[in-house]
Design a protein around this motif. Sequence first.
Motif, mmCIF file in Angstrom:
data_model
loop_
_atom_site.group_PDB
_atom_site.id
_atom_site.type_symbol
_atom_site.label_atom_id
_atom_site.label_comp_id
_atom_site.label_asym_id
_atom_site.label_seq_id
_atom_site.Cartn_x
_atom_site.Cartn_y
_atom_site.Cartn_z
ATOM 1 N N PHE A 64 -6.579 -1.683 -15.747
ATOM 2 C CA PHE A 64 -6.160 -2.508 -14.618
ATOM 3 C C PHE A 64 -5.342 -1.659 -13.655
ATOM 4 O O PHE A 64 -4.550 -0.825 -14.083
ATOM 5 N N SER A 65 -5.548 -1.877 -12.363
ATOM 6 C CA SER A 65 -4.827 -1.117 -11.345
ATOM 7 C C SER A 65 -4.164 -2.059 -10.359
ATOM 8 O O SER A 65 -4.700 -3.116 -10.035
ATOM 9 N N ALA A 66 -3.011 -1.630 -9.884
ATOM 10 C CA ALA A 66 -2.295 -2.337 -8.819
ATOM 11 C C ALA A 66 -1.997 -1.303 -7.746
ATOM 12 O O ALA A 66 -1.410 -0.260 -8.027
ATOM 13 N N LYS A 67 -2.460 -1.578 -6.543
ATOM 14 C CA LYS A 67 -2.285 -0.637 -5.434
ATOM 15 C C LYS A 67 -1.588 -1.359 -4.291
ATOM 16 O O LYS A 67 -1.960 -2.474 -3.931
ATOM 17 N N MET A 68 -0.566 -0.712 -3.734
ATOM 18 C CA MET A 68 0.155 -1.297 -2.615
ATOM 19 C C MET A 68 0.117 -0.348 -1.432
ATOM 20 O O MET A 68 0.368 0.847 -1.589
ATOM 21 N N LEU A 80 0.736 3.543 -2.840
ATOM 22 C CA LEU A 80 1.094 3.796 -4.231
ATOM 23 C C LEU A 80 0.167 2.989 -5.122
ATOM 24 O O LEU A 80 -0.072 1.805 -4.867
ATOM 25 N N GLU A 81 -0.366 3.644 -6.156
ATOM 26 C CA GLU A 81 -1.264 2.969 -7.087
ATOM 27 C C GLU A 81 -0.868 3.318 -8.512
ATOM 28 O O GLU A 81 -0.597 4.473 -8.820
ATOM 29 N N LYS A 82 -0.845 2.312 -9.361
ATOM 30 C CA LYS A 82 -0.520 2.497 -10.778
ATOM 31 C C LYS A 82 -1.565 1.769 -11.611
ATOM 32 O O LYS A 82 -2.038 0.695 -11.240
ATOM 33 N N SER A 83 -1.897 2.361 -12.746
ATOM 34 C CA SER A 83 -2.876 1.770 -13.660
ATOM 35 C C SER A 83 -2.278 1.635 -15.051
ATOM 36 O O SER A 83 -1.431 2.435 -15.449
ATOM 37 N N ALA A 90 0.765 -2.882 -15.106
ATOM 38 C CA ALA A 90 0.481 -2.082 -13.911
ATOM 39 C C ALA A 90 1.353 -2.541 -12.742
ATOM 40 O O ALA A 90 1.877 -1.723 -11.984
ATOM 41 N N LEU A 91 1.535 -3.851 -12.600
ATOM 42 C CA LEU A 91 2.397 -4.385 -11.535
ATOM 43 C C LEU A 91 3.850 -3.970 -11.741
ATOM 44 O O LEU A 91 4.548 -3.633 -10.779
ATOM 45 N N ALA A 92 4.309 -3.977 -12.983
ATOM 46 C CA ALA A 92 5.690 -3.577 -13.271
ATOM 47 C C ALA A 92 5.898 -2.097 -12.950
ATOM 48 O O ALA A 92 6.922 -1.723 -12.362
ATOM 49 N N GLU A 93 4.947 -1.252 -13.310
ATOM 50 C CA GLU A 93 5.054 0.181 -13.005
ATOM 51 C C GLU A 93 5.024 0.408 -11.500
ATOM 52 O O GLU A 93 5.775 1.228 -10.975
#
Length: 127
Positions: A64-68, A80-83, A90-93
């Motif tokens: 899962f990835s969260a990218k802002m 910034l993107e975290k997986s 992923a959202l917390a990171e």
Amino acid sequence: MDKPIDFSRLSIAFKNLDKSELAQEIVRERVGELFRKFPNLASHDVRVSLSMENSFSQAGPDLFSAKMIVQGSRYKNLILEKSAPNLYQALAELDGHLLERLNRAGDRRRIKNRKQKRQIKVSQIEG
């Protein structure tokens, strides 16, 4: 009491993932916290993309990835993107690293202002 946060410049997109009210609420909560800490962020366009990648040819856990993406005058094109194996992880990171990134951007601006003030003082002393 805190003033309500305007989320009109926030957009949340889901890729390869079903829309989830819970995920949207968590994004709003985390971004809202950032808006409280960095009031200038409210005048920027903030896009959050939540996605899931899984391989059809290979067995294994989903990623899962969260990218802002933040676009605006003060924080220019901040991406910034975290997986992680879990969407909420992923959202917390992403939240933690984004806080660090925004602080660093503010530090850069302060350092620039200090340098300019020092140059003015030096030119006044020499002149």
